[in-house]
Structures are given as structure tokens and as C-alpha cells.
Design a protein around this motif. Structure first.
Motif, mmCIF file in Angstrom:
data_model
loop_
_atom_site.group_PDB
_atom_site.id
_atom_site.type_symbol
_atom_site.label_atom_id
_atom_site.label_comp_id
_atom_site.label_asym_id
_atom_site.label_seq_id
_atom_site.Cartn_x
_atom_site.Cartn_y
_atom_site.Cartn_z
ATOM 1 N N THR A 92 41.181 4.860 64.744
ATOM 2 C CA THR A 92 41.362 6.186 64.038
ATOM 3 C C THR A 92 40.943 5.805 62.351
ATOM 4 O OG1 THR A 92 43.275 6.868 65.182
ATOM 5 C CG2 THR A 92 42.973 7.808 63.158
ATOM 6 N N GLN A 93 41.441 4.833 61.985
ATOM 7 C CA GLN A 93 41.085 4.492 60.392
ATOM 8 C C GLN A 93 39.554 4.318 60.319
ATOM 9 O OE1 GLN A 93 43.871 5.577 58.879
ATOM 10 N NE2 GLN A 93 43.373 4.161 57.492
ATOM 11 N N LEU A 94 38.808 3.653 61.126
ATOM 12 C CA LEU A 94 37.481 3.581 61.351
ATOM 13 C C LEU A 94 36.809 4.732 61.158
ATOM 14 C CD1 LEU A 94 35.249 1.250 61.073
ATOM 15 C CD2 LEU A 94 35.243 1.074 63.518
ATOM 16 N N ALA A 95 37.184 5.592 62.394
ATOM 17 C CA ALA A 95 36.449 7.075 62.502
ATOM 18 C C ALA A 95 36.662 7.837 61.399
ATOM 19 C CB ALA A 95 37.237 7.555 63.789
ATOM 20 N N MET A 115 33.696 -0.715 69.914
ATOM 21 C CA MET A 115 33.034 -1.978 70.000
ATOM 22 C C MET A 115 33.240 -2.698 68.682
ATOM 23 S SD MET A 115 31.834 -2.824 73.005
ATOM 24 C CE MET A 115 30.503 -4.138 72.458
ATOM 25 N N GLU A 116 33.193 -1.745 67.451
ATOM 26 C CA GLU A 116 33.340 -2.623 66.206
ATOM 27 C C GLU A 116 34.775 -2.961 66.055
ATOM 28 O OE1 GLU A 116 31.667 -0.453 62.530
ATOM 29 O OE2 GLU A 116 31.021 0.951 63.844
ATOM 30 N N VAL A 117 35.739 -1.986 66.638
ATOM 31 C CA VAL A 117 37.207 -2.618 66.619
ATOM 32 C C VAL A 117 37.546 -3.807 67.585
ATOM 33 C CG1 VAL A 117 39.432 -1.640 67.420
ATOM 34 C CG2 VAL A 117 37.933 -0.208 66.231
ATOM 35 N N ILE A 118 36.911 -3.909 68.663
ATOM 36 C CA ILE A 118 37.307 -5.165 69.238
ATOM 37 C C ILE A 118 36.776 -6.198 68.926
ATOM 38 C CG2 ILE A 118 38.008 -3.808 71.460
ATOM 39 C CD1 ILE A 118 35.267 -4.830 72.835
ATOM 40 N N LYS A 119 35.728 -6.271 68.046
ATOM 41 C CA LYS A 119 35.084 -7.463 67.331
ATOM 42 C C LYS A 119 36.171 -7.992 66.534
ATOM 43 C CE LYS A 119 31.274 -8.894 64.085
ATOM 44 N NZ LYS A 119 30.170 -8.200 63.240
ATOM 45 N N PHE A 120 37.115 -7.375 66.166
ATOM 46 C CA PHE A 120 38.372 -7.917 65.263
ATOM 47 C C PHE A 120 39.571 -7.780 66.047
ATOM 48 C CE2 PHE A 120 34.989 -6.609 62.254
ATOM 49 C CZ PHE A 120 34.693 -7.567 61.369
ATOM 50 N N TRP A 121 39.746 -6.962 66.654
ATOM 51 C CA TRP A 121 41.249 -6.801 67.554
ATOM 52 C C TRP A 121 40.937 -7.217 68.914
ATOM 53 C CZ3 TRP A 121 45.656 -5.776 65.230
ATOM 54 C CH2 TRP A 121 45.499 -5.318 63.770
ATOM 55 N N GLU A 166 40.234 -6.157 57.474
ATOM 56 C CA GLU A 166 38.930 -5.262 57.408
ATOM 57 C C GLU A 166 38.024 -5.308 58.469
ATOM 58 O OE1 GLU A 166 37.288 -4.609 53.216
ATOM 59 O OE2 GLU A 166 35.909 -5.902 54.154
ATOM 60 N N ILE A 167 37.621 -4.045 58.857
ATOM 61 C CA ILE A 167 36.494 -4.197 59.962
ATOM 62 C C ILE A 167 35.238 -4.069 59.279
ATOM 63 C CG2 ILE A 167 35.627 -2.838 61.855
ATOM 64 C CD1 ILE A 167 38.378 -2.038 62.634
ATOM 65 N N SER A 168 34.678 -5.271 58.879
ATOM 66 C CA SER A 168 33.456 -5.092 58.108
ATOM 67 C C SER A 168 32.760 -6.774 58.162
ATOM 68 C CB SER A 168 33.398 -4.638 56.826
ATOM 69 O OG SER A 168 33.788 -5.593 55.797
ATOM 70 N N ASP A 169 31.605 -7.031 57.804
ATOM 71 C CA ASP A 169 31.028 -8.248 57.826
ATOM 72 C C ASP A 169 31.594 -9.037 57.025
ATOM 73 O OD1 ASP A 169 29.407 -7.630 60.009
ATOM 74 O OD2 ASP A 169 27.515 -7.527 58.752
ATOM 75 N N ARG A 170 32.278 -8.339 56.005
ATOM 76 C CA ARG A 170 32.908 -9.271 54.685
ATOM 77 C C ARG A 170 34.125 -10.179 55.388
ATOM 78 N NH1 ARG A 170 34.753 -6.582 49.549
ATOM 79 N NH2 ARG A 170 36.217 -5.501 50.659
#
Length: 235
Positions: A92-95, A115-121, A166-170
Motif C-alpha cells: 500500500t505504501q509503495l502504491a 515484484m518490488e515488494v518481494i525483492k525486500f519482503w 526502504e524499498i529502493s536500490d539505496r
């Protein structure tokens, strides 16, 4: 959406969950509890006995390198309902960060966001063959704090260049490795220090997260080229 480490078999060792002892710094209030994550009567500051011993070993090693610094635990044990809650919350936060309405997402948008979320979760699976790392009691999210300097009232969190989760490349461990900026090189140095002290006692770092370390779970076994994991899911 399976992850490559989930093919590793688990030979559960039966070690108990124990409370993280007071000699280890714990971040409070606990961030997911503050959001309303459904822990019930379970505490997020529990880990397997062997993990606690390794964490204490890493803390002792850090003290030899930086006497005024300490490892701080952001999160540890995570029941499956909490894992689901946090995946949904992060989705939800990412959206919202992309200006998208949850109610009006297309199938393609949902798939892209997830797909972005499960890169980290990790996927909140109830299958005993594929437990999320944190649900095994063998994974911990940690950062670094230092003792207060003159004029400061409390211990200070070390700036690692990006917040935990944080869901980002950082969030990638080596994101700042080639930076020419002095401050960003400090971020990389401190991430390397954290990795050094954690791997000193046998932990392995998550490939995508500078803060996530584990020992004995499927992810650890996959990174370490072990044939099996020793810690499975704990309910």
C-alpha cells in the motif's frame, strides 16, 4: 513468486526461541507493533538460542573495533500474520508513493508493485518447507548506535544512508560503494563495519538489504552453499 533459497531442505534442530537479553540494544517502540501488526502474545524480540549467542559474539567484536558503538536490533522474530500484515502495508505504501490508488490498480500494476515488494519482503508462506526467514527465529534486522557524546542525552543512531525497510536500490548493501561523496562513503564504510561484525560470528547478509542478517535458515544455507537449513518456521 518463489525465491531461490526456498528449495533448500530444512533439518529442524529444535532449538527454542529465547528473549533477546538486556545487554543487546533493542529499538523501541517496536516499529511494526506501533503500526498495529498482529503479534498477539508473541514478542518480536525473540530469537533462537544459537542466534542470540552469535549476536552477543558480534557485539563483543564490535566493542573491540568501536568501543562506544553497539548493535541495535530493529526486528527479530516475526509470526506469519505479521509477515502478511507488513507485506500488505508495504504494498500500500509503495502504491501511494507512486500516486496510485489501491482500489483502481490494474492486474499489471499489482504484479509490478508486488515484484518490488518481494525483492525486500519474504512471501508470508504457511508451508513448513518455505518459511519466511524472520518466522524461523534465525533472522534479525540490525543497525548501529553509538554512545552519547558531550551535550547529547541518549544513544545516537548511525546514519546508514537509507532507513531499514526502504524499498529502493539505496537499500542494496553496496549502493554507495563507488560514490565520490564523502558522506556517502561514510555510509558504505559503516555498512561494511556492520557486515564485518555480523559475519564474524557466522551470520550472512541478505543480498538486497544492508540490515538483514541470518544464520541457519534457508537463505543462510543458500548463500553459504550448505545442503540444508537447521532452523524452520516457529509458530
Amino acid at each position: 513468486m518463489s525465491k531461490p533459497y526456498q528449495i533448500i531442505p530444512i533439518s529442524e534442530c529444535g532449538e527454542q526461541l529465547v528473549a533477546i537479553t538486556s545487554d543487546i540494544c533493542r529499538i523501541a517502540p517496536h516499529p511494526y507493533m506501533a503500526l498495529g501488526a498482529p503479534y498477539g502474545d508473541r514478542s518480536p524480540f525473540f530469537i533462537r538460542q544459537g542466534i542470540l549467542e552469535k549476536l552477543q559474539k558480534s557485539q563483543a567484536y564490535l566493542q573491540t573495533l568501536r568501543p562506544n558503538w553497539q548493535i541495535a536490533v530493529f526486528d527479530a522474530y516475526r509470526p506469519i500474520p505479521v509477515q502478511q500484515f507488513m507485506v500488505d502495508y508495504s504494498f500500500t505504501q509503495l502504491a501511494e508513493s507512486k500516486g496510485l490508488s489501491i482500489e483502481n490498480l490494474t492486474k499489471e500494476q499489482k504484479e509490478s508493485l508486488m515484484m518490488e515488494v518481494i525483492k525486500f519482503w519474504a512471501i508470508p508462506s504457511d508451508d513448513p518447507k518455505t518459511p519466511p526467514p524472520h518466522s524461523t527465529g534465525a533472522a534479525i534486522d540490525v543497525t548501529l548506535y553509538r554512545a552519547p557524546s558531550q551535550g547529547e542525552d541518549s544513544i545516537q543512531e548511525i546514519n546508514m544512508g537509507s532507513p531499514i525497510d526502504e524499498i529502493s536500490d539505496r537499500s542494496l548493501p553496496d549502493y554507495f560503494a563507488d560514490s565520490l561523496d564523502i558522506k556517502e562513503r561514510e555510509f558504505h564504510r559503516d555498512r561494511q563495519l556492520l557486515n564485518q561484525v555480523m559475519t564474524h560470528s557466522g551470520f550472512q547478509r541478505h543480498p538486497n538489504e544492508w540490515w538483514h542478517f541470518s544464520y541457519g535458515d534457508q537463505l543462510w544455507a543458500w548463500i553459504s552453499n550448505e545442503n540444508s537449513a537447521m532452523y524452520g518456521g516457529v509458530k
